[in-house]
Motif scaffolding. Structure first.
Motif, PDB file in Angstrom:
ATOM      1  N   LEU A  39     135.989 -58.483   9.375  1.00  0.00           N
ATOM      2  CA  LEU A  39     136.694 -57.552  10.058  1.00  0.00           C
ATOM      3  C   LEU A  39     137.837 -56.728   9.638  1.00  0.00           C
ATOM      4  CD1 LEU A  39     136.525 -60.170  13.319  1.00  0.00           C
ATOM      5  CD2 LEU A  39     134.618 -57.608  13.335  1.00  0.00           C
ATOM      6  N   ARG A  40     138.017 -56.824   8.962  1.00  0.00           N
ATOM      7  CA  ARG A  40     139.578 -55.941   8.233  1.00  0.00           C
ATOM      8  C   ARG A  40     138.313 -55.709   6.664  1.00  0.00           C
ATOM      9  NH1 ARG A  40     142.623 -61.171   8.676  1.00  0.00           N
ATOM     10  NH2 ARG A  40     141.717 -61.693   6.376  1.00  0.00           N
ATOM     11  N   SER A  41     137.531 -55.953   6.930  1.00  0.00           N
ATOM     12  CA  SER A  41     137.201 -55.212   5.262  1.00  0.00           C
ATOM     13  C   SER A  41     135.865 -54.101   6.364  1.00  0.00           C
ATOM     14  CB  SER A  41     136.170 -56.233   4.924  1.00  0.00           C
ATOM     15  OG  SER A  41     135.280 -55.311   3.646  1.00  0.00           O
ATOM     16  N   HIS A  42     135.135 -54.508   7.453  1.00  0.00           N
ATOM     17  CA  HIS A  42     134.674 -53.549   7.913  1.00  0.00           C
ATOM     18  C   HIS A  42     136.041 -52.574   8.732  1.00  0.00           C
ATOM     19  CE1 HIS A  42     130.727 -54.423   8.462  1.00  0.00           C
ATOM     20  NE2 HIS A  42     130.986 -56.297   8.303  1.00  0.00           N
ATOM     21  N   ARG A  47     137.460 -46.726   7.933  1.00  0.00           N
ATOM     22  CA  ARG A  47     139.081 -46.233   7.798  1.00  0.00           C
ATOM     23  C   ARG A  47     138.546 -44.676   6.726  1.00  0.00           C
ATOM     24  NH1 ARG A  47     143.891 -50.347   9.014  1.00  0.00           N
ATOM     25  NH2 ARG A  47     144.448 -49.639  11.457  1.00  0.00           N
ATOM     26  N   ALA A  48     138.220 -45.529   6.024  1.00  0.00           N
ATOM     27  CA  ALA A  48     137.748 -44.646   5.384  1.00  0.00           C
ATOM     28  C   ALA A  48     136.602 -43.390   5.130  1.00  0.00           C
ATOM     29  CB  ALA A  48     137.555 -45.540   4.113  1.00  0.00           C
ATOM     30  N   THR A  49     135.821 -44.216   5.691  1.00  0.00           N
ATOM     31  CA  THR A  49     135.144 -43.152   6.596  1.00  0.00           C
ATOM     32  C   THR A  49     135.305 -42.611   7.524  1.00  0.00           C
ATOM     33  OG1 THR A  49     133.176 -44.454   6.230  1.00  0.00           O
ATOM     34  CG2 THR A  49     132.401 -43.156   7.300  1.00  0.00           C
ATOM     35  N   VAL A  50     136.143 -42.309   8.469  1.00  0.00           N
ATOM     36  CA  VAL A  50     136.552 -41.748   9.029  1.00  0.00           C
ATOM     37  C   VAL A  50     137.466 -40.272   8.070  1.00  0.00           C
ATOM     38  CG1 VAL A  50     138.706 -41.243  10.451  1.00  0.00           C
ATOM     39  CG2 VAL A  50     137.091 -43.185  10.790  1.00  0.00           C
ATOM     40  N   ALA A  61     130.137 -37.795  12.342  1.00  0.00           N
ATOM     41  CA  ALA A  61     129.827 -39.208  11.215  1.00  0.00           C
ATOM     42  C   ALA A  61     132.003 -39.796  11.745  1.00  0.00           C
ATOM     43  CB  ALA A  61     129.817 -38.372   9.454  1.00  0.00           C
ATOM     44  N   VAL A  62     132.865 -38.677  11.695  1.00  0.00           N
ATOM     45  CA  VAL A  62     133.795 -39.128  12.081  1.00  0.00           C
ATOM     46  C   VAL A  62     133.755 -39.971  13.533  1.00  0.00           C
ATOM     47  CG1 VAL A  62     136.033 -38.057  13.805  1.00  0.00           C
ATOM     48  CG2 VAL A  62     135.028 -37.503  11.160  1.00  0.00           C
ATOM     49  N   ALA A  63     132.898 -39.899  14.311  1.00  0.00           N
ATOM     50  CA  ALA A  63     132.839 -40.141  15.572  1.00  0.00           C
ATOM     51  C   ALA A  63     132.784 -41.601  16.278  1.00  0.00           C
ATOM     52  CB  ALA A  63     132.652 -39.373  16.879  1.00  0.00           C
ATOM     53  N   ALA A  64     130.898 -42.054  14.606  1.00  0.00           N
ATOM     54  CA  ALA A  64     130.869 -42.966  14.661  1.00  0.00           C
ATOM     55  C   ALA A  64     131.545 -43.980  13.624  1.00  0.00           C
ATOM     56  CB  ALA A  64     129.342 -43.024  13.948  1.00  0.00           C
ATOM     57  N   ALA A  65     132.441 -43.649  12.722  1.00  0.00           N
ATOM     58  CA  ALA A  65     133.166 -44.386  12.099  1.00  0.00           C
ATOM     59  C   ALA A  65     134.295 -44.571  13.260  1.00  0.00           C
ATOM     60  CB  ALA A  65     133.478 -43.791  10.794  1.00  0.00           C
ATOM     61  N   ARG A  66     134.639 -43.840  13.891  1.00  0.00           N
ATOM     62  CA  ARG A  66     135.858 -43.568  14.820  1.00  0.00           C
ATOM     63  C   ARG A  66     135.524 -45.390  15.809  1.00  0.00           C
ATOM     64  NH1 ARG A  66     139.036 -38.629  15.850  1.00  0.00           N
ATOM     65  NH2 ARG A  66     140.028 -38.789  13.990  1.00  0.00           N
ATOM     66  N   ARG A  67     134.196 -45.088  16.071  1.00  0.00           N
ATOM     67  CA  ARG A  67     133.581 -46.171  16.849  1.00  0.00           C
ATOM     68  C   ARG A  67     133.497 -47.792  16.142  1.00  0.00           C
ATOM     69  NH1 ARG A  67     128.609 -48.577  17.661  1.00  0.00           N
ATOM     70  NH2 ARG A  67     128.024 -49.380  19.459  1.00  0.00           N
ATOM     71  N   ARG A  68     133.267 -47.425  15.203  1.00  0.00           N
ATOM     72  CA  ARG A  68     132.829 -48.723  14.447  1.00  0.00           C
ATOM     73  C   ARG A  68     135.001 -49.538  14.134  1.00  0.00           C
ATOM     74  NH1 ARG A  68     128.827 -50.204  11.233  1.00  0.00           N
ATOM     75  NH2 ARG A  68     129.396 -51.213  10.165  1.00  0.00           N
ATOM     76  N   VAL A  69     135.285 -48.438  13.835  1.00  0.00           N
ATOM     77  CA  VAL A  69     137.629 -49.029  13.630  1.00  0.00           C
ATOM     78  C   VAL A  69     137.504 -49.524  14.892  1.00  0.00           C
ATOM     79  CG1 VAL A  69     139.482 -48.047  13.961  1.00  0.00           C
ATOM     80  CG2 VAL A  69     138.030 -47.521  12.389  1.00  0.00           C
ATOM     81  N   GLU A 101     128.143 -57.004  15.082  1.00  0.00           N
ATOM     82  CA  GLU A 101     127.322 -55.112  15.574  1.00  0.00           C
ATOM     83  C   GLU A 101     127.786 -54.545  14.365  1.00  0.00           C
ATOM     84  OE1 GLU A 101     128.517 -52.031  18.957  1.00  0.00           O
ATOM     85  OE2 GLU A 101     129.412 -54.105  19.180  1.00  0.00           O
ATOM     86  N   LEU A 102     129.045 -54.316  13.848  1.00  0.00           N
ATOM     87  CA  LEU A 102     129.076 -54.304  12.670  1.00  0.00           C
ATOM     88  C   LEU A 102     128.147 -54.350  11.479  1.00  0.00           C
ATOM     89  CD1 LEU A 102     133.652 -54.844  12.898  1.00  0.00           C
ATOM     90  CD2 LEU A 102     132.015 -52.130  13.132  1.00  0.00           C
ATOM     91  N   GLU A 103     127.526 -55.869  11.006  1.00  0.00           N
ATOM     92  CA  GLU A 103     127.181 -55.932   9.862  1.00  0.00           C
ATOM     93  C   GLU A 103     125.053 -55.504  10.854  1.00  0.00           C
ATOM     94  OE1 GLU A 103     127.367 -60.605   9.612  1.00  0.00           O
ATOM     95  OE2 GLU A 103     129.101 -59.350   8.288  1.00  0.00           O
ATOM     96  N   ASP A 104     124.768 -55.239  12.089  1.00  0.00           N
ATOM     97  CA  ASP A 104     123.777 -54.417  12.295  1.00  0.00           C
ATOM     98  C   ASP A 104     123.163 -53.277  11.344  1.00  0.00           C
ATOM     99  OD1 ASP A 104     123.036 -56.755  13.666  1.00  0.00           O
ATOM    100  OD2 ASP A 104     123.042 -56.013  15.643  1.00  0.00           O
TER     101      ASP A 104
END
Length: 104
Positions: A39-42, A47-50, A61-69, A101-104
Motif C-alpha cells: 500500500l505504501r508503494s502504491h 503521489r508522484a503521478t499527482v 490524471a490528477v483526479a485519478a491519481a488523487r483517488r488512488r492516493v 483495488e489498486l492492483e486491478d
C-alpha cells in the motif's frame, strides 16, 4: 519523510504523529507488513503521478491519481474510520480490499 512513516513524535495514545504542530493519523500497526508495504508503494507512486500530472496540467490524471492516493491511505488506516475503534480483522480486510483495488 511523510507522516505515518516514522516522522515526527507519536502522541501518547500512539494513534497520531505530530509534525510541525500538525497531527497526522498513523498507519494501522496491525496490518501485515507485506500488505502495508504494498500500500505504501502504491501511495508513493500515486503521489508522484499527482505531481507529474499537475505539472502537465492534466486535470483528469490528477483526479485519478488523487483517488488512488485516497484508496491507499484508507487501506493504511490513515483516512476513514479510526482503526483503533475497529476489530483487527475488519481493518486487515479493508487494507487487503484497498490493495486489490489498486492492483486491478
Amino acid at each position: 519523510m511523510k507522516p505515518g512513516y516514522g516522522a515526527g513524535m507519536p502522541t501518547e495514545d500512539a494513534h497520531w504523529f505530530v509534525v510541525d504542530g500538525r497531527r497526522w493519523r498513523r498507519t494501522d500497526p496491525a496490518l501485515p507488513e507485506d500488505v502495508a508495504a504494498a500500500l505504501r508503494s502504491h501511495l508513493g507512486s500515486a503521489r508522484a503521478t499527482v505531481g507529474a500530472a499537475s505539472r502537465r496540467g492534466d486535470d483528469d490524471a490528477v483526479a485519478a491519481a488523487r483517488r488512488r492516493v485516497g484508496i491507499a491511505k484508507h487501506g493504511l488506516g490513515e483516512r476513514g474510520p479510526k482503526w483503533w475503534e475497529e476489530p483487527v480483522e475488519a481493518r486487515v480486510q479493508r487494507a487487503r480490499e484497498a490493495l486489490t483495488e489498486l492492483e486491478d
